[in-house]
Design a protein around this motif. Structure first.
Motif, mmCIF file in Angstrom:
data_model
loop_
_atom_site.group_PDB
_atom_site.id
_atom_site.type_symbol
_atom_site.label_atom_id
_atom_site.label_comp_id
_atom_site.label_asym_id
_atom_site.label_seq_id
_atom_site.Cartn_x
_atom_site.Cartn_y
_atom_site.Cartn_z
ATOM 1 N N ILE A 79 0.827 -1.209 0.000
ATOM 2 C CA ILE A 79 0.000 0.000 0.000
ATOM 3 C C ILE A 79 0.856 1.251 0.000
ATOM 4 O O ILE A 79 0.636 2.187 -0.773
ATOM 5 C CB ILE A 79 -0.960 -0.012 1.206
ATOM 6 N N GLN A 80 1.868 1.273 0.855
ATOM 7 C CA GLN A 80 2.713 2.460 0.944
ATOM 8 C C GLN A 80 3.485 2.675 -0.360
ATOM 9 O O GLN A 80 3.657 3.812 -0.817
ATOM 10 C CB GLN A 80 3.682 2.335 2.113
ATOM 11 N N SER A 81 3.944 1.590 -0.976
ATOM 12 C CA SER A 81 4.686 1.706 -2.227
ATOM 13 C C SER A 81 3.787 2.213 -3.351
ATOM 14 O O SER A 81 4.197 3.048 -4.170
ATOM 15 C CB SER A 81 5.277 0.340 -2.613
ATOM 16 N N GLN A 82 2.541 1.742 -3.391
ATOM 17 C CA GLN A 82 1.600 2.222 -4.400
ATOM 18 C C GLN A 82 1.285 3.701 -4.183
ATOM 19 O O GLN A 82 1.194 4.485 -5.139
ATOM 20 C CB GLN A 82 0.313 1.399 -4.356
ATOM 21 N N GLN A 83 1.131 4.078 -2.920
ATOM 22 C CA GLN A 83 0.837 5.471 -2.605
ATOM 23 C C GLN A 83 1.975 6.378 -3.071
ATOM 24 O O GLN A 83 1.747 7.435 -3.673
ATOM 25 C CB GLN A 83 0.615 5.637 -1.103
ATOM 26 N N LYS A 84 3.202 5.960 -2.804
ATOM 27 C CA LYS A 84 4.360 6.760 -3.216
ATOM 28 C C LYS A 84 4.447 6.852 -4.738
ATOM 29 O O LYS A 84 4.738 7.916 -5.294
ATOM 30 C CB LYS A 84 5.648 6.154 -2.659
ATOM 31 N N MET A 85 4.174 5.741 -5.429
ATOM 32 C CA MET A 85 4.255 5.738 -6.882
ATOM 33 C C MET A 85 3.239 6.715 -7.477
ATOM 34 O O MET A 85 3.563 7.492 -8.380
ATOM 35 C CB MET A 85 3.995 4.339 -7.436
ATOM 36 N N LEU A 86 2.022 6.693 -6.973
ATOM 37 C CA LEU A 86 0.990 7.587 -7.491
ATOM 38 C C LEU A 86 1.294 9.044 -7.161
ATOM 39 O O LEU A 86 1.071 9.945 -7.975
ATOM 40 C CB LEU A 86 -0.374 7.191 -6.939
ATOM 41 N N THR A 87 1.813 9.273 -5.968
ATOM 42 C CA THR A 87 2.171 10.637 -5.585
ATOM 43 C C THR A 87 3.302 11.165 -6.459
ATOM 44 O O THR A 87 3.277 12.306 -6.912
ATOM 45 C CB THR A 87 2.590 10.691 -4.106
ATOM 46 N N ASP A 88 4.287 10.311 -6.720
ATOM 47 C CA ASP A 88 5.436 10.712 -7.540
ATOM 48 C C ASP A 88 5.024 11.070 -8.966
ATOM 49 O O ASP A 88 5.671 11.895 -9.619
ATOM 50 C CB ASP A 88 6.474 9.591 -7.586
ATOM 51 N N THR A 89 3.969 10.452 -9.449
ATOM 52 C CA THR A 89 3.521 10.716 -10.826
ATOM 53 C C THR A 89 2.412 11.766 -10.881
ATOM 54 O O THR A 89 1.817 11.996 -11.928
ATOM 55 C CB THR A 89 3.037 9.424 -11.499
ATOM 56 N N GLY A 90 2.122 12.380 -9.715
ATOM 57 C CA GLY A 90 1.153 13.468 -9.682
ATOM 58 C C GLY A 90 -0.288 13.040 -9.789
ATOM 59 O O GLY A 90 -1.163 13.842 -10.119
ATOM 60 N N GLN A 91 -0.583 11.758 -9.475
ATOM 61 C CA GLN A 91 -1.953 11.280 -9.569
ATOM 62 C C GLN A 91 -2.694 11.514 -8.269
ATOM 63 O O GLN A 91 -2.113 11.503 -7.183
ATOM 64 C CB GLN A 91 -1.965 9.780 -9.904
ATOM 65 N N ASN A 92 -4.002 11.708 -8.394
ATOM 66 C CA ASN A 92 -4.870 11.904 -7.237
ATOM 67 C C ASN A 92 -5.075 10.563 -6.546
ATOM 68 O O ASN A 92 -5.595 9.617 -7.141
ATOM 69 C CB ASN A 92 -6.215 12.474 -7.690
ATOM 70 N N ILE A 93 -4.675 10.465 -5.277
ATOM 71 C CA ILE A 93 -4.773 9.182 -4.585
ATOM 72 C C ILE A 93 -6.117 8.970 -3.899
ATOM 73 O O ILE A 93 -6.350 7.943 -3.273
ATOM 74 C CB ILE A 93 -3.637 9.012 -3.556
ATOM 75 N N GLY A 94 -7.019 9.896 -4.036
ATOM 76 C CA GLY A 94 -8.398 9.664 -3.627
ATOM 77 C C GLY A 94 -8.654 9.747 -2.136
ATOM 78 O O GLY A 94 -7.834 10.168 -1.341
ATOM 79 N N ALA A 95 -9.842 9.267 -1.768
ATOM 80 C CA ALA A 95 -10.283 9.333 -0.375
ATOM 81 C C ALA A 95 -9.614 8.247 0.460
ATOM 82 O O ALA A 95 -9.112 7.262 -0.054
ATOM 83 C CB ALA A 95 -11.806 9.176 -0.315
ATOM 84 N N GLN A 96 -9.640 8.434 1.774
ATOM 85 C CA GLN A 96 -9.049 7.470 2.686
ATOM 86 C C GLN A 96 -10.071 6.386 3.050
ATOM 87 O O GLN A 96 -11.262 6.629 3.144
ATOM 88 C CB GLN A 96 -8.583 8.176 3.966
ATOM 89 N N ASP A 97 -9.556 5.184 3.270
ATOM 90 C CA ASP A 97 -10.410 4.065 3.647
ATOM 91 C C ASP A 97 -9.698 3.291 4.748
ATOM 92 O O ASP A 97 -8.633 2.710 4.521
ATOM 93 C CB ASP A 97 -10.658 3.164 2.440
ATOM 94 N N ALA A 98 -10.293 3.284 5.930
ATOM 95 C CA ALA A 98 -9.652 2.640 7.075
ATOM 96 C C ALA A 98 -9.525 1.136 6.906
ATOM 97 O O ALA A 98 -8.720 0.491 7.570
ATOM 98 C CB ALA A 98 -10.444 2.957 8.350
ATOM 99 N N ASP A 99 -10.298 0.538 6.006
ATOM 100 C CA ASP A 99 -10.286 -0.909 5.850
ATOM 101 C C ASP A 99 -9.478 -1.369 4.637
ATOM 102 O O ASP A 99 -9.554 -2.529 4.241
ATOM 103 C CB ASP A 99 -11.720 -1.426 5.700
ATOM 104 N N ILE A 100 -8.687 -0.470 4.039
ATOM 105 C CA ILE A 100 -7.988 -0.820 2.808
ATOM 106 C C ILE A 100 -7.047 -2.003 2.992
ATOM 107 O O ILE A 100 -6.958 -2.893 2.141
ATOM 108 C CB ILE A 100 -7.224 0.406 2.241
ATOM 109 N N SER A 101 -6.335 -2.053 4.110
ATOM 110 C CA SER A 101 -5.393 -3.141 4.356
ATOM 111 C C SER A 101 -6.119 -4.482 4.411
ATOM 112 O O SER A 101 -5.689 -5.461 3.809
ATOM 113 C CB SER A 101 -4.627 -2.901 5.658
#
Length: 216
Positions: free
Chosen positions: A108-130
């Protein structure tokens, strides 16, 4: 029950797992080992994956068209298939699946960093994502062990980075030495410096991490 008869043609080799679970690294290793890779270079290397993704764009059409995988183009070769598409692979062929496993929090953290690095909107937060990612991963792994047209080897991402020689030996045993004529080159592909996302506990992350939504 798994297939017990000898296949007429070489099986199709599949590398799969959650995004950011180490699938590109595995593709790089198999390429170095001498396996013919089914890829097209459409998705180019970037800062998140400096050695390349080794993807094949037509595989995304599996959602609606299972004929994109055919023996004449894929038998004996390796292709990367995202975990959600594994059940769409045609059952008339035999497959050997290398399924990458990685700590869900790191995924999850790696995907978040990848999307942030490419300037993509990472959307809303979800407490149950894991929990959603873990449930999907467990569901796919259970399906693999039951599917009669699939043989599977589960490869731990961290083990691959910390002890590549041992993991290469398992991969050679699984695929057969004839499939990896340059197997002595595989371990050298592993670069521990690229293991940049290390966490001890799963993190809560954004819905956008799967690029759209958590796997189902």
């Amino acid at each position: 029950m798994k297939n017990t008869t000898k296949p007429i043609q070489p099986p199709i080799i599949i590398v799969s797992g959650l995004p950011r679970s180490g699938t590109s690294l595995m593709m790089q290793m198999l390429d170095a080992g001498g396996v013919q890779v089914l890829s097209d270079g459409v998705r180019r290397a970037d800062q998140s994956n400096p050695k390349g993704y080794f993807e094949w764009e037509p595989i995304k059409k599996l959602v609606k068209d299972t004929t994109v995988i055919r023996a004449e183009i894929a038998a004996g070769r390796v292709v990367k298939v995202i975990s959600t598409l594994l059940p769409r692979l045609p059952k008339k062929y035999d497959y050997k699946v290398l399924y990458m496993q990685r700590d869900i929090g790191e995924v999850i953290q790696s995907q978040q960093k990848m999307l942030t690095d490419t300037g993509q909107n990472i959307g809303a937060q979800d407490a149950d994502i894991s929990a959603k990612f873990q449930a999907h991963d467990a569901k796919v792994r259970a399906w693999l062990t039951r599917a009669p047209h699939m043989q599977e080897l589960f490869v731990n991402h961290k083990d691959l980075l910390t002890d590549p020689e041992r993991q290469v030996a398992k991969i050679v045993s699984f695929l057969g030495p004839e499939a990896l004529p340059q197997r002595d080159r595989m371990a050298a592909v592993v670069d521990p410096r690229l293991y940049r996302t290390k966490i001890q506990k799963p993190v809560r992350g954004p819905l956008g991490l799967f690029a759209i939504k958590p796997p189902t």
